[in-house]
Design a protein around this motif. Structure first.
Motif, PDB file in Angstrom:
ATOM      1  N   LYS A   8       2.604  23.368   0.211  1.00  0.00           N
ATOM      2  CA  LYS A   8       1.495  23.577  -0.287  1.00  0.00           C
ATOM      3  C   LYS A   8       0.885  22.311  -1.162  1.00  0.00           C
ATOM      4  O   LYS A   8      -0.398  22.149  -1.143  1.00  0.00           O
ATOM      5  N   GLU A   9       1.746  21.717  -1.799  1.00  0.00           N
ATOM      6  CA  GLU A   9       1.477  20.333  -2.473  1.00  0.00           C
ATOM      7  C   GLU A   9       1.372  18.894  -1.683  1.00  0.00           C
ATOM      8  O   GLU A   9       2.442  18.500  -1.364  1.00  0.00           O
ATOM      9  N   ARG A  10       0.346  18.817  -1.181  1.00  0.00           N
ATOM     10  CA  ARG A  10      -0.014  17.651  -0.218  1.00  0.00           C
ATOM     11  C   ARG A  10       0.310  16.399  -1.100  1.00  0.00           C
ATOM     12  O   ARG A  10      -0.189  16.151  -2.136  1.00  0.00           O
ATOM     13  N   LYS A  11       0.616  15.449  -0.067  1.00  0.00           N
ATOM     14  CA  LYS A  11       0.740  14.062  -0.635  1.00  0.00           C
ATOM     15  C   LYS A  11      -0.336  13.251   0.114  1.00  0.00           C
ATOM     16  O   LYS A  11      -0.095  13.119   1.367  1.00  0.00           O
ATOM     17  N   ILE A  12      -1.046  12.695  -0.488  1.00  0.00           N
ATOM     18  CA  ILE A  12      -2.426  12.159  -0.090  1.00  0.00           C
ATOM     19  C   ILE A  12      -2.369  10.667  -0.748  1.00  0.00           C
ATOM     20  O   ILE A  12      -2.402  10.399  -1.786  1.00  0.00           O
ATOM     21  N   VAL A  13      -2.725   9.845   0.424  1.00  0.00           N
ATOM     22  CA  VAL A  13      -2.980   8.291  -0.026  1.00  0.00           C
ATOM     23  C   VAL A  13      -4.337   8.126   0.136  1.00  0.00           C
ATOM     24  O   VAL A  13      -5.025   8.225   1.151  1.00  0.00           O
ATOM     25  N   LYS A  14      -5.102   7.708  -0.973  1.00  0.00           N
ATOM     26  CA  LYS A  14      -6.440   7.489  -1.131  1.00  0.00           C
ATOM     27  C   LYS A  14      -6.911   5.825  -1.230  1.00  0.00           C
ATOM     28  O   LYS A  14      -5.847   5.288  -1.808  1.00  0.00           O
ATOM     29  N   ASP A  15      -7.545   5.291  -0.375  1.00  0.00           N
ATOM     30  CA  ASP A  15      -8.156   4.023  -0.269  1.00  0.00           C
ATOM     31  C   ASP A  15      -9.671   3.955  -0.312  1.00  0.00           C
ATOM     32  O   ASP A  15     -10.159   4.988   0.485  1.00  0.00           O
ATOM     33  N   SER A  16     -10.454   3.206  -1.173  1.00  0.00           N
ATOM     34  CA  SER A  16     -11.890   2.988  -0.849  1.00  0.00           C
ATOM     35  C   SER A  16     -12.413   1.573  -0.897  1.00  0.00           C
ATOM     36  O   SER A  16     -11.714   0.565  -1.390  1.00  0.00           O
ATOM     37  N   ASN A  17     -13.496   1.451  -0.171  1.00  0.00           N
ATOM     38  CA  ASN A  17     -14.097   0.173  -0.202  1.00  0.00           C
ATOM     39  C   ASN A  17     -15.562   0.494  -0.789  1.00  0.00           C
ATOM     40  O   ASN A  17     -16.207   1.351  -0.343  1.00  0.00           O
ATOM     41  N   ASN A  47      -6.152  -8.395  -7.497  1.00  0.00           N
ATOM     42  CA  ASN A  47      -6.913  -9.857  -6.816  1.00  0.00           C
ATOM     43  C   ASN A  47      -8.261  -9.753  -7.609  1.00  0.00           C
ATOM     44  O   ASN A  47      -9.092  -8.860  -7.538  1.00  0.00           O
ATOM     45  N   GLN A  48      -8.776 -11.139  -7.710  1.00  0.00           N
ATOM     46  CA  GLN A  48     -10.010 -11.388  -8.395  1.00  0.00           C
ATOM     47  C   GLN A  48     -10.424 -12.736  -7.911  1.00  0.00           C
ATOM     48  O   GLN A  48      -9.878 -13.733  -7.950  1.00  0.00           O
ATOM     49  N   ASN A  49     -11.268 -12.444  -6.859  1.00  0.00           N
ATOM     50  CA  ASN A  49     -11.734 -13.624  -6.243  1.00  0.00           C
ATOM     51  C   ASN A  49     -13.360 -13.883  -6.196  1.00  0.00           C
ATOM     52  O   ASN A  49     -14.104 -13.285  -5.674  1.00  0.00           O
ATOM     53  N   VAL A  50     -13.920 -14.911  -7.004  1.00  0.00           N
ATOM     54  CA  VAL A  50     -15.345 -15.097  -7.331  1.00  0.00           C
ATOM     55  C   VAL A  50     -15.923 -16.495  -6.555  1.00  0.00           C
ATOM     56  O   VAL A  50     -15.043 -17.577  -6.851  1.00  0.00           O
ATOM     57  N   ASN A  51     -16.911 -16.469  -5.912  1.00  0.00           N
ATOM     58  CA  ASN A  51     -17.453 -17.714  -4.997  1.00  0.00           C
ATOM     59  C   ASN A  51     -18.947 -17.789  -5.604  1.00  0.00           C
ATOM     60  O   ASN A  51     -19.651 -16.766  -5.442  1.00  0.00           O
ATOM     61  N   TYR A  60     -26.081 -18.254  -6.533  1.00  0.00           N
ATOM     62  CA  TYR A  60     -25.923 -16.614  -6.644  1.00  0.00           C
ATOM     63  C   TYR A  60     -24.217 -16.568  -6.378  1.00  0.00           C
ATOM     64  O   TYR A  60     -23.608 -17.289  -5.779  1.00  0.00           O
ATOM     65  N   TYR A  61     -23.760 -15.361  -6.877  1.00  0.00           N
ATOM     66  CA  TYR A  61     -22.351 -15.274  -6.891  1.00  0.00           C
ATOM     67  C   TYR A  61     -21.941 -13.921  -6.096  1.00  0.00           C
ATOM     68  O   TYR A  61     -22.820 -12.992  -5.995  1.00  0.00           O
ATOM     69  N   ILE A  62     -20.729 -13.995  -5.465  1.00  0.00           N
ATOM     70  CA  ILE A  62     -20.131 -12.948  -4.907  1.00  0.00           C
ATOM     71  C   ILE A  62     -18.843 -12.824  -5.349  1.00  0.00           C
ATOM     72  O   ILE A  62     -17.977 -13.949  -5.215  1.00  0.00           O
ATOM     73  N   GLY A  63     -18.136 -11.754  -5.814  1.00  0.00           N
ATOM     74  CA  GLY A  63     -16.863 -11.610  -6.321  1.00  0.00           C
ATOM     75  C   GLY A  63     -16.200 -10.190  -5.600  1.00  0.00           C
ATOM     76  O   GLY A  63     -16.948  -9.260  -5.162  1.00  0.00           O
ATOM     77  N   SER A  64     -15.017 -10.340  -5.220  1.00  0.00           N
ATOM     78  CA  SER A  64     -14.354  -9.355  -4.526  1.00  0.00           C
ATOM     79  C   SER A  64     -12.975  -9.185  -5.470  1.00  0.00           C
ATOM     80  O   SER A  64     -12.183 -10.152  -5.901  1.00  0.00           O
ATOM     81  N   TYR A  65     -12.716  -7.744  -5.454  1.00  0.00           N
ATOM     82  CA  TYR A  65     -11.563  -7.417  -6.139  1.00  0.00           C
ATOM     83  C   TYR A  65     -10.739  -6.323  -5.686  1.00  0.00           C
ATOM     84  O   TYR A  65     -11.219  -5.537  -4.933  1.00  0.00           O
ATOM     85  N   GLN A  66      -9.500  -6.331  -6.060  1.00  0.00           N
ATOM     86  CA  GLN A  66      -8.693  -5.050  -5.351  1.00  0.00           C
ATOM     87  C   GLN A  66      -7.832  -4.539  -6.706  1.00  0.00           C
ATOM     88  O   GLN A  66      -7.487  -5.314  -7.546  1.00  0.00           O
ATOM     89  N   ILE A 164      -8.429   0.333  -4.745  1.00  0.00           N
ATOM     90  CA  ILE A 164      -9.919   0.313  -4.444  1.00  0.00           C
ATOM     91  C   ILE A 164     -10.323  -1.158  -4.343  1.00  0.00           C
ATOM     92  O   ILE A 164      -9.894  -2.079  -4.876  1.00  0.00           O
ATOM     93  N   TYR A 165     -11.150  -1.507  -3.232  1.00  0.00           N
ATOM     94  CA  TYR A 165     -11.642  -2.597  -2.845  1.00  0.00           C
ATOM     95  C   TYR A 165     -13.275  -2.822  -3.138  1.00  0.00           C
ATOM     96  O   TYR A 165     -13.819  -1.939  -2.701  1.00  0.00           O
ATOM     97  N   ILE A 166     -13.350  -3.568  -4.142  1.00  0.00           N
ATOM     98  CA  ILE A 166     -14.883  -3.921  -4.491  1.00  0.00           C
ATOM     99  C   ILE A 166     -15.407  -5.117  -4.264  1.00  0.00           C
ATOM    100  O   ILE A 166     -14.895  -6.077  -4.825  1.00  0.00           O
ATOM    101  N   THR A 167     -16.472  -5.111  -3.825  1.00  0.00           N
ATOM    102  CA  THR A 167     -17.415  -6.517  -3.796  1.00  0.00           C
ATOM    103  C   THR A 167     -18.506  -6.406  -4.667  1.00  0.00           C
ATOM    104  O   THR A 167     -19.535  -5.448  -4.372  1.00  0.00           O
ATOM    105  N   LEU A 168     -18.994  -7.344  -5.605  1.00  0.00           N
ATOM    106  CA  LEU A 168     -20.024  -7.557  -6.368  1.00  0.00           C
ATOM    107  C   LEU A 168     -20.825  -8.658  -5.666  1.00  0.00           C
ATOM    108  O   LEU A 168     -20.522  -9.811  -5.482  1.00  0.00           O
TER     109      LEU A 168
END
Length: 221
Positions: A8-17, A47-51, A60-66, A164-168
């Motif tokens: 009944k108690e499920r084991k769930i792995v979540k990831d998002s982009n 992880n924090q990577n800004v270019n 202009y800037y683009i940043g990617s983060y984990q 969570i992987y997010i890009t600004l």
């Protein structure tokens, strides 16, 4: 067996982009908001990577983060991150590993029982060659159990913490591709237009002359 529907108690792995776009000149503020969200939720910025791209006003800037987030606050953190800018892309993956988790646990217990049997045989035998073989077998069995336990611990970590992987993306200026045309291009365009006009005249002129001659002869005959 891989699904284990009885659990009944499920084991769930979540990831998002998440991809978001922030207004021109607001990238640093958006990044600070992101870092504050990570800190306030007791999450981890792995992880924090800004270019920086372009020059001067075109830059202009683009940043990617984990980010690693506790499963209990995952939904709230995702909601806050999506409010940083305009969401241009979002994808969430959920992997139910309940069956795999249960099977690995059962396999560990089975291998531990086998190890106990090998150890018992080692204590009972007086044969040197058999003791040597059993020593190797016990060593390999212990390594196998360690591998399975590490696998289970890794699943525990994935279940407890979502990724969570997010890009600004900083929006580029609306005038980034606008530029005054060069004088040389104006002259070139003018010359090309004159050439096209001359070609047209040379093509149509014989027909005009011929038509005029026909009209003249028709009126004077």
């Amino acid at each position: 067996n891989d699904f284990s529907p009885e659990i009944k108690e499920r084991k769930i792995v979540k990831d998002s982009n998440i991809n978001t776009e922030v207004k021109k000149g607001e990238f640093k503020n958006a990044e600070n908001v992101l870092i504050d969200i990570v800190k306030s939720s007791s999450s981890f910025l792995l992880n924090q990577n800004v270019n920086r791209y372009g020059k001067d006003k075109k830059a202009y800037y683009i940043g990617s983060y984990q980010i690693k987030v506790k499963a209990q606050v995952y939904d709230n953190v995702v909601k806050q991150l999506k409010n940083i800018g305009e969401v241009t892309y979002f994808k969430e993956l959920q992997d139910d590993v309940t069956g795999k988790y249960v099977n690995v646990g059962i396999e560990i217990q089975t291998e531990k029982s086998r190890l106990a049997r090998y150890e018992q045989l080692y204590q009972e035998t007086n044969d040197i060659e058999q003791k040597i073989r059993l020593t190797d077998t016990i060593f390999n069995q212990e390594r196998k159990i360690q591998y399975l336990e590490d696998s289970l611990n890794n699943m525990d970590a994935q279940i407890e913490y979502s990724t969570i992987y997010i890009t600004l993306n900083e929006k580029q200026s609306d005038y980034v591709n606008i530029a005054f045309i060069k004088l040389s291009e104006l002259i070139k365009g003018f010359v090309n237009s004159i050439n096209s006009l001359l070609k047209f005249l040379f093509v149509i002129l014989p027909w005009v002359i011929g038509f005029a001659v026909v009209i003249f002869l028709y009126k004077n005959v």
